[in-house]
Write a protein that holds these residues in place. Structure first.
Motif, PDB file in Angstrom:
ATOM      1  N   LEU A 117       7.993  -7.850  -8.441  1.00 51.15           N
ATOM      2  CA  LEU A 117       7.799  -7.367  -7.036  1.00 51.15           C
ATOM      3  C   LEU A 117       7.107  -6.441  -6.788  1.00 51.15           C
ATOM      4  CD1 LEU A 117      11.681  -8.329  -6.212  1.00 51.15           C
ATOM      5  CD2 LEU A 117       9.436  -9.896  -5.603  1.00 51.15           C
ATOM      6  N   GLN A 118       6.911  -5.645  -7.675  1.00 45.67           N
ATOM      7  CA  GLN A 118       6.035  -4.319  -7.523  1.00 45.67           C
ATOM      8  C   GLN A 118       4.662  -4.234  -8.081  1.00 45.67           C
ATOM      9  OE1 GLN A 118       7.500  -2.270  -5.300  1.00 45.67           O
ATOM     10  NE2 GLN A 118       9.262  -3.392  -5.105  1.00 45.67           N
ATOM     11  N   ARG A 145      -1.444   3.551   1.062  1.00 45.66           N
ATOM     12  CA  ARG A 145      -0.857   4.521   0.073  1.00 45.66           C
ATOM     13  C   ARG A 145       0.653   3.934  -0.426  1.00 45.66           C
ATOM     14  NH1 ARG A 145      -3.803   8.999  -0.545  1.00 45.66           N
ATOM     15  NH2 ARG A 145      -5.543   9.199   1.006  1.00 45.66           N
ATOM     16  N   ALA A 146       1.093   4.604  -1.509  1.00 52.70           N
ATOM     17  CA  ALA A 146       2.291   4.408  -2.033  1.00 52.70           C
ATOM     18  C   ALA A 146       3.072   5.538  -1.571  1.00 52.70           C
ATOM     19  CB  ALA A 146       2.569   4.138  -3.403  1.00 52.70           C
ATOM     20  N   LEU A 147       4.217   5.258  -1.087  1.00 55.00           N
ATOM     21  CA  LEU A 147       5.048   6.543  -0.439  1.00 55.00           C
ATOM     22  C   LEU A 147       6.163   7.127  -1.472  1.00 55.00           C
ATOM     23  CD1 LEU A 147       6.200   8.253   1.887  1.00 55.00           C
ATOM     24  CD2 LEU A 147       8.038   6.229   2.230  1.00 55.00           C
ATOM     25  N   LEU A 148       5.808   8.560  -1.813  1.00 48.58           N
ATOM     26  CA  LEU A 148       6.811   9.134  -2.730  1.00 48.58           C
ATOM     27  C   LEU A 148       7.782   9.934  -2.052  1.00 48.58           C
ATOM     28  CD1 LEU A 148       4.143  10.298  -5.445  1.00 48.58           C
ATOM     29  CD2 LEU A 148       5.546   7.988  -5.175  1.00 48.58           C
ATOM     30  N   THR A 149       9.117   9.713  -1.878  1.00 47.51           N
ATOM     31  CA  THR A 149       9.985  10.496  -1.216  1.00 47.51           C
ATOM     32  C   THR A 149      11.378  10.438  -1.966  1.00 47.51           C
ATOM     33  OG1 THR A 149      11.050  10.836   0.815  1.00 47.51           O
ATOM     34  CG2 THR A 149      10.514   8.544   0.253  1.00 47.51           C
ATOM     35  N   GLY A 207      11.700  -1.034   6.688  1.00 51.93           N
ATOM     36  CA  GLY A 207      11.187  -2.339   6.492  1.00 51.93           C
ATOM     37  C   GLY A 207       9.676  -2.320   6.095  1.00 51.93           C
ATOM     38  N   ILE A 208       8.757  -1.390   6.555  1.00 49.08           N
ATOM     39  CA  ILE A 208       7.416  -1.617   6.496  1.00 49.08           C
ATOM     40  C   ILE A 208       6.851  -1.032   5.013  1.00 49.08           C
ATOM     41  CG2 ILE A 208       6.850  -1.466   8.924  1.00 49.08           C
ATOM     42  CD1 ILE A 208       5.820   1.149   8.596  1.00 49.08           C
ATOM     43  N   VAL A 209       7.875  -0.140   4.246  1.00 52.04           N
ATOM     44  CA  VAL A 209       7.452   0.471   3.021  1.00 52.04           C
ATOM     45  C   VAL A 209       7.278  -0.837   2.006  1.00 52.04           C
ATOM     46  CG1 VAL A 209       8.131   1.749   1.271  1.00 52.04           C
ATOM     47  CG2 VAL A 209       8.539   2.473   3.666  1.00 52.04           C
ATOM     48  N   GLN A 210       6.093  -0.866   1.611  1.00 56.31           N
ATOM     49  CA  GLN A 210       5.848  -2.240   0.407  1.00 56.31           C
ATOM     50  C   GLN A 210       6.020  -1.326  -0.725  1.00 56.31           C
ATOM     51  OE1 GLN A 210       2.103  -4.192   1.474  1.00 56.31           O
ATOM     52  NE2 GLN A 210       3.532  -5.890   1.018  1.00 56.31           N
ATOM     53  N   HIS A 211       5.257  -0.356  -1.001  1.00 53.39           N
ATOM     54  CA  HIS A 211       5.314   0.466  -2.471  1.00 53.39           C
ATOM     55  C   HIS A 211       5.788   1.845  -2.290  1.00 53.39           C
ATOM     56  CE1 HIS A 211       3.366  -3.279  -3.933  1.00 53.39           C
ATOM     57  NE2 HIS A 211       2.475  -3.229  -2.944  1.00 53.39           N
ATOM     58  N   GLY A 212       6.701   2.094  -3.055  1.00 57.85           N
ATOM     59  CA  GLY A 212       7.077   3.559  -3.041  1.00 57.85           C
ATOM     60  C   GLY A 212       7.914   3.829  -4.280  1.00 57.85           C
ATOM     61  N   GLU A 241      12.139   0.089  -5.280  1.00 54.71           N
ATOM     62  CA  GLU A 241      12.697   0.429  -6.413  1.00 54.71           C
ATOM     63  C   GLU A 241      12.845  -0.916  -7.371  1.00 54.71           C
ATOM     64  OE1 GLU A 241      13.109   3.295  -8.109  1.00 54.71           O
ATOM     65  OE2 GLU A 241      12.357   4.494  -6.611  1.00 54.71           O
ATOM     66  N   VAL A 242      12.917  -1.938  -6.471  1.00 52.47           N
ATOM     67  CA  VAL A 242      13.355  -3.372  -7.293  1.00 52.47           C
ATOM     68  C   VAL A 242      12.170  -4.003  -7.730  1.00 52.47           C
ATOM     69  CG1 VAL A 242      14.466  -5.481  -6.982  1.00 52.47           C
ATOM     70  CG2 VAL A 242      15.411  -3.299  -6.083  1.00 52.47           C
ATOM     71  N   ASP A 243      12.248  -4.413  -8.799  1.00 50.06           N
ATOM     72  CA  ASP A 243      10.961  -4.983  -9.344  1.00 50.06           C
ATOM     73  C   ASP A 243      11.076  -6.440  -9.981  1.00 50.06           C
ATOM     74  OD1 ASP A 243       8.195  -5.096 -10.384  1.00 50.06           O
ATOM     75  OD2 ASP A 243       8.679  -4.769 -12.394  1.00 50.06           O
TER      76      ASP A 243
END
Ligand SMILES: [Zn+2]
Length: 247
Positions: free
Chosen positions: A90-91, A138-142, A151-156, A50-52
Motif C-alpha cells: 500500500l505504500q 511530498r511525503a509528510l514526516l511528523t 484522511g488526505i495524507v497518502q504517504h508519510g 505506516e501500514v504497507d
C-alpha cells in the motif's frame, strides 16, 4: 446487523503505536456495524501511512475494504517488505520529496545535507503542512500521530527516535533512499539546488582567511548562501559518513 469481532495482529515495529493493551501486538475489536479496515486499524493507534500490507483472513485488501463479519486481520509495516505480495503493498517507496514538521528541524537539515528535497517551515501549522504536502506532492514526516492519520495524507512516516541522526537513518531506510544520496547539492537554509561559483564571483563576501585557503565554492541561487569545504564542511562530512555507515 449482528455484532461481530475483529482480531488484529500488528507486525514489526507497528506495536510502538498500540495503546498499550497489555503490551500485546494483538487487539480484539467488537464491532456492531460495517466498518472500513482503515478506521479499525487507526482506532488501534496506527496511522495508515505506516501500514504497507493488510491481510483479512489471509487475503490482501486495500484501505477501503469493509469489515462485516468476524475476521482475522494481519497488519504489516513497510520494514517487513520482501518480494511476497509486492503488488498488494500500500505504500510508496523511493519518494525523495518531503515536508517536515516544524518540530523536526534537525531531520530536515540532515535530509537536505544528503541532497533530498525538503520543505520545512519552523512555524508551519498542521493545515499549512497538509497544503504543502498536497500541492507539492511530498511525503509528510511528523511525530504528530493524529496529523499522520488525516484522511488526505497518502504517504508519510512517523520517526520513532527523538534523535535527528537516528531519524535520518530511519527515513533513508523507510523510503529506500540510500542509492539516491547526493551530499552537498542542496542549500541547508532554503532547500534550493546549489550551483558552482568561481572565486571571483564570491570573493567580496569571504573572510580574509577563507579567501586565502579555499578555491572551490558553491552558491545558493536563492538565498545567496556560500558554501566551501572549510572546518564546518569537515564536520558535516563526518556526519554524512556516520549516517551512511549505518544505513
Ligand atoms: Zn539557500
Amino acid at each position: 446487523m449482528k455484532p461481530f469481532k475483529v482480531r488484529l495482529r500488528f507486525h514489526g515495529d507497528l506495536n510502538v503505536f498500540l495503546r498499550s493493551e497489555a503490551g500485546d501486538a494483538v487487539i480484539e475489536r467488537p464491532l456492531a456495524e460495517k466498518t472500513s479496515i482503515k478506521d479499525v486499524i487507526e482506532s488501534c493507534g496506527v496511522p495508515h501511512p505506516e501500514v504497507d500490507l493488510i491481510l483479512v483472513n489471509d487475503h490482501a485488501v486495500d484501505f477501503d475494504y469493509t469489515l462485516v463479519n468476524n475476521a482475522n486481520v494481519e497488519v504489516f509495516p513497510v520494514e517487513t517488505r520482501d518480494t511476497a505480495l509486492a503488488e498488494k503493498r500500500l505504500q510508496l517507496i523511493g519518494t525523495t520529496r518531503f515536508v517536515v514538521d516544524g518540530h523536526l528541524g534537525g531531520l530536515a537539515r540532515n535530509l537536505r545535507l544528503l541532497g533530498f528535497d525538503v520543505a520545512y517551515l519552523k512555524n508551519a501549522d498542521d493545515l499549512q503542512l497538509l497544503e504543502i504536502m498536497i500541492r507539492e506532492n511530498r511525503a509528510l514526516l511528523t511525530r504528530d500521530r493524529r496529523l499522520l492519520m488525516h484522511g488526505i495524507v497518502q504517504h508519510g512516516y512517523y520517526p520513532r527516535s527523538q534523535n535527528a541522526d537516528e531519524q535520518t537513518i530511519e527515513v533513508v531506510r523507510r523510503f529506500d533512499l540510500s542509492k539516491l544520496i547526493a551530499p552537498f547539492t542542496r542549500c541547508l537554509r532554503c532547500n534550493s539546488l546549489l550551483e558552482e561559483a568561481t572565486k571571483a564571483q564570491v570573493i567580496d563576501r569571504l573572510e580574509p582567511l577563507t579567501k586565502i585557503y579555499y578555491n572551490q565554492f558553491r552558491r545558493c541561487p536563492d538565498c545567496k548562501q556560500i558554501y566551501w569545504s572549510g572546518s564546518h564542511f569537515a564536520k558535516l562530512q563526518k556526519r554524512i559518513e556516520e549516517i551512511r555507515s549505518r544505513i
